[in-house]
Design a protein around this motif. Structure first.
Motif, short mmCIF file in Angstrom:
data_model
loop_
_atom_site.label_atom_id
_atom_site.label_comp_id
_atom_site.label_asym_id
_atom_site.label_seq_id
_atom_site.Cartn_x
_atom_site.Cartn_y
_atom_site.Cartn_z
N GLY A 177 -3.51 12.68 -0.56
CA GLY A 177 -3.88 11.79 -1.65
C GLY A 177 -4.58 10.55 -1.12
O GLY A 177 -4.72 10.36 0.09
N ALA A 178 -4.98 9.72 -2.04
CA ALA A 178 -5.76 8.53 -1.70
C ALA A 178 -4.85 7.32 -1.45
O ALA A 178 -3.79 7.19 -2.06
N LEU A 179 -5.31 6.46 -0.59
CA LEU A 179 -4.63 5.20 -0.31
C LEU A 179 -4.75 4.28 -1.53
O LEU A 179 -5.82 4.15 -2.12
N SER A 180 -3.63 3.68 -1.93
CA SER A 180 -3.62 2.69 -3.01
C SER A 180 -3.08 1.39 -2.43
O SER A 180 -2.08 1.40 -1.73
N GLN B 20 0.31 5.41 0.83
CA GLN B 20 -0.61 6.40 1.38
C GLN B 20 0.09 7.76 1.44
O GLN B 20 0.82 8.05 2.37
N SER C 224 0.84 -1.19 0.00
CA SER C 224 0.00 0.00 0.00
C SER C 224 0.88 1.24 0.00
O SER C 224 2.00 1.23 0.49
#
Length: 126
Positions: free
Chosen positions: A41-44, A37, A35
């Motif tokens: 921004g958004a968590l991927s 983070q 992951s």
């Protein structure tokens, strides 16, 4: 002797009854959940399997190819030499799972997403 023949006859009759699913999908020697983070921004998150390469990671084969010579320790990957801006967007990269059946649980904060990719190659490029 008759018992032995009877046993073999029973086994021969039972063999076709073994379900085809007995040949299950190959077990992955390495399975990782990654992951990224960024603070802004958004968590991927994605899954990476190696040996054989697969999972949801868009660059699974390349990531596995990079991890193999360093025995799964992505901190030992050579820096790509990519140039990144000096943007301050602290980005946490997390890797959990197993590499060749050895548990891995690691996280590190980089100054921005570009530095994550420059430092870890295709591993965190998903």
């Amino acid at each position: 002797m008759a018992r032995t023949r009877l046993l073999f006859a029973c086994l021969a009759l039972a063999a076709p009854l073994v379900p085809a699913t007995a040949q299950a999908a190959p077990l992955h020697a390495s399975g990782l959940v990654l992951s990224v983070q960024p603070e802004m921004g958004a968590l991927s998150t994605t899954q990476l399997n190696c040996e054989p390469a697969g999972g949801l990671h868009k660059n699974a084969q390349e990531a596995c190819d990079q991890l193999t010579p360093v025995e799964g320790d992505f901190r030992r990957l050579p820096d790509s030499g990519a140039l990144c801006t000096m943007e301050l967007n602290p980005t946490k990269a997390t890797l959990r799972g197993k590499w060749r059946n050895k548990r891995i649980d690691f996280q590190q904060v980089y100054s921005n997403p570009c530095v994550v990719r420059a430092s870890t190659g295709k591993v965190f490029d998903f």
